[in-house]
Each structure stands twice: as structure tokens, then as C-alpha cells.
Design a protein around this motif. Structure first.
Motif, PDB file in Angstrom:
ATOM      1  N   ARG A  67       4.325   1.501  -2.671  1.00 57.73           N
ATOM      2  CA  ARG A  67       3.302   2.071  -1.786  1.00 57.73           C
ATOM      3  C   ARG A  67       3.642   1.901  -0.312  1.00 57.73           C
ATOM      4  N   LEU A  68       4.705   2.595   0.102  1.00 55.80           N
ATOM      5  CA  LEU A  68       5.206   2.516   1.466  1.00 55.80           C
ATOM      6  C   LEU A  68       4.453   3.477   2.379  1.00 55.80           C
ATOM      7  N   SER A  69       4.286   3.096   3.655  1.00 54.49           N
ATOM      8  CA  SER A  69       3.691   3.998   4.638  1.00 54.49           C
ATOM      9  C   SER A  69       4.196   3.640   6.027  1.00 54.49           C
ATOM     10  N   LEU A  70       4.519   4.671   6.809  1.00 50.63           N
ATOM     11  CA  LEU A  70       4.950   4.502   8.187  1.00 50.63           C
ATOM     12  C   LEU A  70       3.741   4.542   9.115  1.00 50.63           C
ATOM     13  N   SER A  71       3.791   3.752  10.176  1.00 49.97           N
ATOM     14  CA  SER A  71       2.731   3.804  11.184  1.00 49.97           C
ATOM     15  C   SER A  71       2.767   5.165  11.877  1.00 49.97           C
ATOM     16  N   PRO A  72       1.673   5.592  12.505  1.00 47.53           N
ATOM     17  CA  PRO A  72       1.635   6.913  13.134  1.00 47.53           C
ATOM     18  C   PRO A  72       2.740   7.164  14.159  1.00 47.53           C
ATOM     19  N   ASP A  73       3.197   6.109  14.842  1.00 44.04           N
ATOM     20  CA  ASP A  73       4.281   6.279  15.813  1.00 44.04           C
ATOM     21  C   ASP A  73       5.654   6.057  15.190  1.00 44.04           C
ATOM     22  N   GLY A  74       5.699   5.766  13.886  1.00 45.02           N
ATOM     23  CA  GLY A  74       6.964   5.570  13.195  1.00 45.02           C
ATOM     24  C   GLY A  74       7.659   4.263  13.502  1.00 45.02           C
ATOM     25  N   ARG A  75       7.036   3.401  14.262  1.00 43.30           N
ATOM     26  CA  ARG A  75       7.693   2.161  14.694  1.00 43.30           C
ATOM     27  C   ARG A  75       7.664   1.085  13.614  1.00 43.30           C
ATOM     28  N   HIS A  76       6.685   1.139  12.716  1.00 41.20           N
ATOM     29  CA  HIS A  76       6.556   0.083  11.705  1.00 41.20           C
ATOM     30  C   HIS A  76       6.375   0.661  10.309  1.00 41.20           C
ATOM     31  N   LEU A  77       6.767  -0.109   9.339  1.00 45.06           N
ATOM     32  CA  LEU A  77       6.696   0.275   7.933  1.00 45.06           C
ATOM     33  C   LEU A  77       5.867  -0.756   7.175  1.00 45.06           C
ATOM     34  N   LEU A  78       4.917  -0.273   6.409  1.00 43.66           N
ATOM     35  CA  LEU A  78       4.104  -1.133   5.548  1.00 43.66           C
ATOM     36  C   LEU A  78       4.530  -0.955   4.100  1.00 43.66           C
ATOM     37  N   SER A  79       4.732  -2.050   3.409  1.00 49.64           N
ATOM     38  CA  SER A  79       5.004  -2.038   1.973  1.00 49.64           C
ATOM     39  C   SER A  79       3.943  -2.870   1.271  1.00 49.64           C
ATOM     40  N   VAL A  80       3.175  -2.242   0.392  1.00 52.05           N
ATOM     41  CA  VAL A  80       2.228  -2.966  -0.454  1.00 52.05           C
ATOM     42  C   VAL A  80       2.887  -3.081  -1.827  1.00 52.05           C
ATOM     43  N   GLY A  81       3.518  -4.223  -2.061  1.00 51.50           N
ATOM     44  CA  GLY A  81       4.280  -4.424  -3.279  1.00 51.50           C
ATOM     45  C   GLY A  81       3.849  -5.670  -4.016  1.00 51.50           C
ATOM     46  N   TRP A  82       4.816  -6.347  -4.649  1.00 46.91           N
ATOM     47  CA  TRP A  82       4.446  -7.512  -5.448  1.00 46.91           C
ATOM     48  C   TRP A  82       5.640  -8.424  -5.679  1.00 46.91           C
ATOM     49  N   TYR A  83       5.302  -9.688  -5.927  1.00 44.95           N
ATOM     50  CA  TYR A  83       6.283 -10.703  -6.290  1.00 44.95           C
ATOM     51  C   TYR A  83       6.152 -10.995  -7.775  1.00 44.95           C
ATOM     52  N   TRP A  84       7.216 -11.533  -8.329  1.00 45.00           N
ATOM     53  CA  TRP A  84       7.242 -11.793  -9.773  1.00 45.00           C
ATOM     54  C   TRP A  84       6.403 -13.030 -10.103  1.00 45.00           C
ATOM     55  N   GLN A  85       5.092 -12.855 -10.033  1.00 43.23           N
ATOM     56  CA  GLN A  85       4.176 -13.863 -10.552  1.00 43.23           C
ATOM     57  C   GLN A  85       3.469 -13.344 -11.816  1.00 43.23           C
ATOM     58  N   PRO A  86       3.032 -12.014 -11.834  1.00 41.66           N
ATOM     59  CA  PRO A  86       3.106 -11.069 -10.715  1.00 41.66           C
ATOM     60  C   PRO A  86       1.891 -11.193  -9.810  1.00 41.66           C
ATOM     61  N   PHE A  87       2.100 -10.890  -8.510  1.00 41.65           N
ATOM     62  CA  PHE A  87       1.022 -11.012  -7.544  1.00 41.65           C
ATOM     63  C   PHE A  87       1.271 -10.038  -6.405  1.00 41.65           C
ATOM     64  N   GLY A  88       0.246  -9.239  -6.065  1.00 39.62           N
ATOM     65  CA  GLY A  88       0.385  -8.223  -5.038  1.00 39.62           C
ATOM     66  C   GLY A  88       0.395  -8.815  -3.634  1.00 39.62           C
ATOM     67  N   ALA A  89       1.255  -8.283  -2.781  1.00 36.99           N
ATOM     68  CA  ALA A  89       1.366  -8.769  -1.400  1.00 36.99           C
ATOM     69  C   ALA A  89       1.709  -7.594  -0.486  1.00 36.99           C
ATOM     70  N   ALA A  90       1.722  -7.844   0.821  1.00 38.61           N
ATOM     71  CA  ALA A  90       2.040  -6.811   1.803  1.00 38.61           C
ATOM     72  C   ALA A  90       3.092  -7.321   2.770  1.00 38.61           C
ATOM     73  N   MET A  91       3.961  -6.419   3.216  1.00 39.95           N
ATOM     74  CA  MET A  91       5.006  -6.728   4.181  1.00 39.95           C
ATOM     75  C   MET A  91       5.042  -5.638   5.244  1.00 39.95           C
ATOM     76  N   VAL A  92       5.390  -6.000   6.483  1.00 43.53           N
ATOM     77  CA  VAL A  92       5.494  -5.056   7.588  1.00 43.53           C
ATOM     78  C   VAL A  92       6.847  -5.249   8.258  1.00 43.53           C
ATOM     79  N   TYR A  93       7.538  -4.125   8.542  1.00 45.46           N
ATOM     80  CA  TYR A  93       8.870  -4.193   9.141  1.00 45.46           C
ATOM     81  C   TYR A  93       8.958  -3.300  10.371  1.00 45.46           C
ATOM     82  N   ASP A  94       9.825  -3.698  11.299  1.00 46.29           N
ATOM     83  CA  ASP A  94      10.083  -2.955  12.529  1.00 46.29           C
ATOM     84  C   ASP A  94      11.210  -1.959  12.245  1.00 46.29           C
TER      85      ASP A  94
END
Length: 329
Positions: free
Chosen positions: A144-171
Motif C-alpha cells: 500500500r504505497l503512496s507518494l506525497s502530493p509534492d512527490g518528495r516522500h513515500l509512504l509504505s503501509v506494510g508489515w513485519y513478520w510477526q505478523p504486525f502492520g506498520a508504516a514507513m516514510v522515505y525521502d
């Protein structure tokens, strides 16, 4: 806050607005004009695609298999190229894919074409990989990836092998010069988000993102992040929570759509919430949608199919018997 219904011959598996028309890429280009008149598909896929995505500009769109490995990138009706992802655990979580533009205006595809835990940014037109280089990825499943409106950041709503859902943001700008920054926690430290299980997220604007948590809780007394059953607004520039509010529903679902300072959740039906307070502004229980509690698992409940008009006035929601057109307050 009226609801109108457009009858359909078959329920669309993707929806996007092009002007005042609704288009289903997965449906081969089926269209519905503002009067609800359906125009036939321009093509028929031989592969069983069941999900779609579109760039904010509308230039590119994609059809893919949500729990499979195959997709196709399109520019209008032209097939640009096929898309693929790693087969590892692919039937167990949603295909990671985002279309959009970077800060310099370049249209890109963000996905995981080689490994489940390695994000890549590619030029949409040429397929050139913009983040080629040495990588040391963590054991995280991006989804479930999504780019910010200005394209500067990326959001990933993913998961770790627990399993457990988490979120990450990248430049994304930093990733073009140092692809390794797409590995690890990124800009959103796990310590400030990992408490309740993140099930959905979206960008309110270039700086603020919203995350929603379900019922599950990380079993660690030292975690001080977003609690279960909460809606949180995070500022990238301030690197802190602006708001954290409880929500009435135990399961917010997997889809969040932004509308100014509000968000639309789909806990079994569309529900409009104030992002800062979690207060319900309006809801439409007569518009039933599938309830998915996360982006992973053996549950084969399909994701809700919905599209918010760019001007924020109308919401289209696909149902078995028709498309609901909701006029928003």
C-alpha cells in the motif's frame, strides 16, 4: 449528502476520475459519464487483474493482481510495459505499487520488482531504474504505497513478520542519490508509531500524513506510539504527532482517502472523519463495502473500490449492483 446509484452490468474492480467521467482500468476502460451512461470497454484483459492504480496527473494507470505477481502499466490505452513483483508470500499481502510524480515533475512507478523488501523507483516512460545501487534491506514487507502530493516522500503501509502492520516514510529525493535510504525505518521511527497495528494511511498534504490503527497492540510496555483504534496526524517537517485521536470503530479498514483536513474511512461503509479529532462528520451505512482489517493475511475479502473526485465534492464507491455517487458535505 445524497446518494445516487449508477447501475452496472458487472461490479468494477477499479475506479478513477477523469474529468467528470469514471473509468475502470481493470474493466478494460469501461466509462460512466456524469449522467450514468456506461460506455463499453476498449479492451479485454486475458490475465485476471483485479485491482488498479492511477497517477494524480491521470497520465499513467496500472492494472494488477492484488494478491498476485503480475501487472501492466498503461499510458492512456497504450501498454507501456508489464510489471512484476517477487513471488515470495505474494498471495498473502497486497501488491506494493504507487504511481505519481517526483518533485521535478518526472512521472515514476514505485514498486518492489525484485525482492519483497526492496523498494525501487523507476521512470514511468522508459522503465529506467532511478534507485539502482547496493542495498541492505530489512525484513519488512512493503505494501500500500503512496507518494506525497509534492512527490518528495513515500509512504509504505506494510508489515513485519510477526505478523504486525506498520508504516514507513522515505525521502524520495534523497533516495535518488542514496538508494540505501529506502531501507530501514526511514523518517518515521518505529518507536513513535509501533503501538497499535497500522492498517491504513494517506497524505493530507505535502507535510502531513494520517495513519489509522486497528485492534491489535504491540506487546511492549516501552512503546509510546499510536495506540490501537486511533487516528493520528504526523508532520514530516516537525517529526512529531500533531494529533492522536480515538475512533469509534475497532477496524478502520485498509483504505483512507484524504479530503482537506478530513479523511474518508471504509469500516464496512464510507465514513467521513475530522482528521484532527476523529469525530465522525458524516456516514453512509446504505453504501456497503467489504471490510478488510489489514493488507496481509489469508483473508480473501477484496479491498474497497472507491475514488474521490479531485474537487472533493463527490465520492464514487463500487458495489455489486452499482456505483454509489455520494455528494459530500
Amino acid at each position: 449528502m445524497s446518494v445516487e446509484w449508477i447501475p452496472v452490468k458487472a461490479a468494477p474492480k477499479s475506479l478513477a476520475w477523469q474529468g467528470d467521467e469514471l473509468v475502470s482500468t481493470v474493466g478494460g476502460g469501461r466509462r460512466w459519464d456524469r449522467d450514468g451512461v456506461e460506455r463499453a470497454a476498449t479492451c479485454a484483459w486475458t490475465f485476471p487483474f483485479d485491482a488498479g492504480a492511477a497517477s494524480a496527473s491521470g497520465r499513467y494507470c496500472a492494472a494488477y493482481q492484488e494478491r498476485g505477481t503480475k501487472g501492466v502499466l498503461l499510458e492512456g490505452e497504450r501498454v507501456v510495459r508489464e510489471l512484476n513483483r517477487s513471488s515470495y508470500q505474494a498471495p498473502e499481502y497486497d501488491y506494493p505499487l504507487a504511481l505519481g510524480a517526483l518533485g521535478d515533475g518526472r512521472e515514476v512507478v514505485v514498486h518492489c520488482p525484485d525482492e519483497y523488501n526492496v523498494l525501487q523507483i523507476e521512470d514511468a516512460a522508459s522503465g529506467e531504474r532511478l534507485t539502482a545501487g547496493d542495498r541492505e534491506p530489512r525484513d519488512v514487507f512493503h505494501s500500500r504505497l503512496s507518494l506525497s502530493p509534492d512527490g518528495r516522500h513515500l509512504l509504505s503501509v506494510g508489515w513485519y513478520w510477526q505478523p504486525f502492520g506498520a508504516a514507513m516514510v522515505y525521502d524520495t529525493a534523497l533516495a535518488l542519490s542514496d538508494p540505501g535510504t529506502l531501507d530501514g525505518d526511514g523518517l518515521l521511527p518505529l518507536s513513535v508509531v509501533l503501538n497499535g497495528e497500522v492498517t491504513a494511511g494517506c497524505w493530507l498534504d505535502a507535510d502531513r500524513l494520517v495513519l489509522a490503527t486497528g485492534t491489535e497492540e504491540w506487546d511492549d510496555e516501552e512503546q509510546v506510539g499510536l495506540p490501537p483504534r486511533h487516528l493520528g496526524v504526523w508532520s514530516v517537517s516537525e517529526r512529531d504527532w500533531l494529533h492522536r485521536s480515538p475512533v469509534a470503530d475497532a477496524e478502520p479498514g485498509v483504505l483512507l482517502l484524504p479530503r482537506g483536513d478530513q479523511v474518508i474511512l471504509f469500516p464496512g461503509c464510507p465514513r467521513l472523519l475530522d482528521a484532527a479529532t476523529g469525530v465522525v462528520v458524516a456516514e453512509w451505512p446504505e453504501v456497503a463495502v467489504p471490510l478488510r482489517s489489514g493488507c496481509f493475511g489469508s483473508d480473501r475479502v477484496p479491498s474497497p473500490v472507491a475514488a474521490l473526485h479531485p474537487d472533493g465534492t463527490r465520492l464514487a464507491v463500487a458495489g455489486t449492483d452499482g456505483i454509489a455517487l455520494v455528494t459530500l458535505p
